[in-house]
Scaffold this motif. Structure first.
Motif, mmCIF file in Angstrom:
data_model
loop_
_atom_site.group_PDB
_atom_site.id
_atom_site.type_symbol
_atom_site.label_atom_id
_atom_site.label_comp_id
_atom_site.label_asym_id
_atom_site.label_seq_id
_atom_site.Cartn_x
_atom_site.Cartn_y
_atom_site.Cartn_z
ATOM 1 N N UNK A 2 0.790 -1.219 0.000
ATOM 2 C CA UNK A 2 0.000 0.000 0.000
ATOM 3 C C UNK A 2 0.830 1.281 0.000
ATOM 4 N N UNK A 3 2.174 1.171 0.013
ATOM 5 C CA UNK A 3 2.938 2.403 0.169
ATOM 6 C C UNK A 3 4.193 2.508 -0.682
ATOM 7 N N UNK A 4 4.539 1.489 -1.427
ATOM 8 C CA UNK A 4 5.800 1.528 -2.162
ATOM 9 C C UNK A 4 5.741 2.489 -3.347
ATOM 10 N N UNK A 5 6.858 3.155 -3.599
ATOM 11 C CA UNK A 5 6.981 4.032 -4.767
ATOM 12 C C UNK A 5 7.693 3.277 -5.879
ATOM 13 N N UNK A 6 7.178 3.419 -7.089
ATOM 14 C CA UNK A 6 7.771 2.773 -8.253
ATOM 15 C C UNK A 6 8.138 3.864 -9.259
ATOM 16 N N UNK A 7 9.424 4.049 -9.487
ATOM 17 C CA UNK A 7 9.912 5.069 -10.417
ATOM 18 C C UNK A 7 10.152 4.421 -11.775
ATOM 19 N N UNK A 8 9.322 4.777 -12.746
ATOM 20 C CA UNK A 8 9.365 4.145 -14.060
ATOM 21 C C UNK A 8 10.235 4.968 -15.005
ATOM 22 N N UNK A 9 11.211 4.316 -15.598
ATOM 23 C CA UNK A 9 12.114 4.995 -16.534
ATOM 24 C C UNK A 9 11.781 4.686 -17.989
ATOM 25 N N UNK A 10 10.951 3.678 -18.219
ATOM 26 C CA UNK A 10 10.578 3.322 -19.595
ATOM 27 C C UNK A 10 9.330 2.462 -19.572
#
Length: 246
Positions: free
Chosen positions: A25-33
């Motif tokens: 419920x709290x993780x951040x996912x940084x998408x580069x592509x």
């Protein structure tokens, strides 16, 4: 096994569940592509019944833009995901910041709060199809069968989310007809209740005001290395206590 050891192991298990719950419920996912390596070989039409329905007049998705979406991320490597929101846009090659959460609505409004809630069965079936789809595609080599499976799973997810009929149109491809493709979608929808949802989780790209900025996605979530280390510490402590005299 002495009851005190059972209690300690139960506590350790509860801590692990708590860890997974907080991650989910709290993780951040940084998408580069953003990539769509295999999409449907047919054109699709999503139709919901009744006047005023989301896609009452039919919503067209042209080939190949329906299939498993791969996200290259900073935190978790490559994540295999599926679109559960065909009313917003995510761009191939784009950079986004998503937050993990729980799928609860069809994302038909400008925010989750003003979108239509999903039933428990819909949520289960969507998560189960996402998990099954990732497992299926991992077992298939690149090519037509991979593209067909990818498109069928995505279409089935949209059908479940919107209570819609998804039909395929187009000329036969290597002996596979649009009718056969559509029947495969129906088969997946019928199969979904018997499948396990696995560890599928939703990904949200929301503005500060809660507005949805791009498509909501679902995929199989993998804990980050630091969390795995913490899990090892918790389990290790439980095992050490088990060996200690009571």
């Amino acid at each position: 096994m002495p009851s005190i050891i059972k209690t300690k192991l139960a506590i350790a298990g509860a801590l692990l569940l708590l860890l997974f719950s907080s991650i989910a419920t709290a993780a951040t996912v940084t998408i580069t592509n953003v990539r769509l390596p295999s999409g449907t070989p047919f054109d699709l039409t999503i139709t919901t019944p009744g006047a005023g329905s989301i896609f009452a007049n039919g919503h067209n998705v042209t080939r190949p833009y329906a299939g498993q979406i791969l996200l290259d991320t900073v935190e978790y490597g490559t994540l295999a995901t599926w679109c559960v929101d065909d009313l917003h846009t995510i761009y191939l090659g784009g950079h986004y910041s998503y937050t993990t959460g729980i799928l609860q609505t069809d994302s038909s409004g400008s925010t989750q709060a003003n979108s239509n809630p999903l039933s428990g069965q819909q949520i289960h079936d969507v998560m189960a199809l996402a998990t099954y789809g990732n497992q299926l595609l991992a077992s298939l080599p690149s090519g037509l069968n991979h593209d067909i499976a990818s498109g069928q799973v995505q279409a089935a997810i949209w059908a479940v989310i919107y209570g819609a009929t998804v039909t395929a149109t187009g000329a036969d491809i290597s002996g596979v007809s649009a009718l056969t493709f559509s029947q495969g979608i129906a088969n997946l929808i019928a199969l979904a209740p018997s499948l396990s949802p696995g560890n599928a989780i939703a990904l949200f790209n929301l503005g500060p005001d809660g507005a949805m900025l791009s498509q909501v996605l679902v995929g199989n979530f993998v804990p980050e290395p630091s969390t795995l280390l913490l899990m090892g510490i918790v389990l290790g402590g439980a095992l050490l206590r088990k060996r200690s005299p009571v």
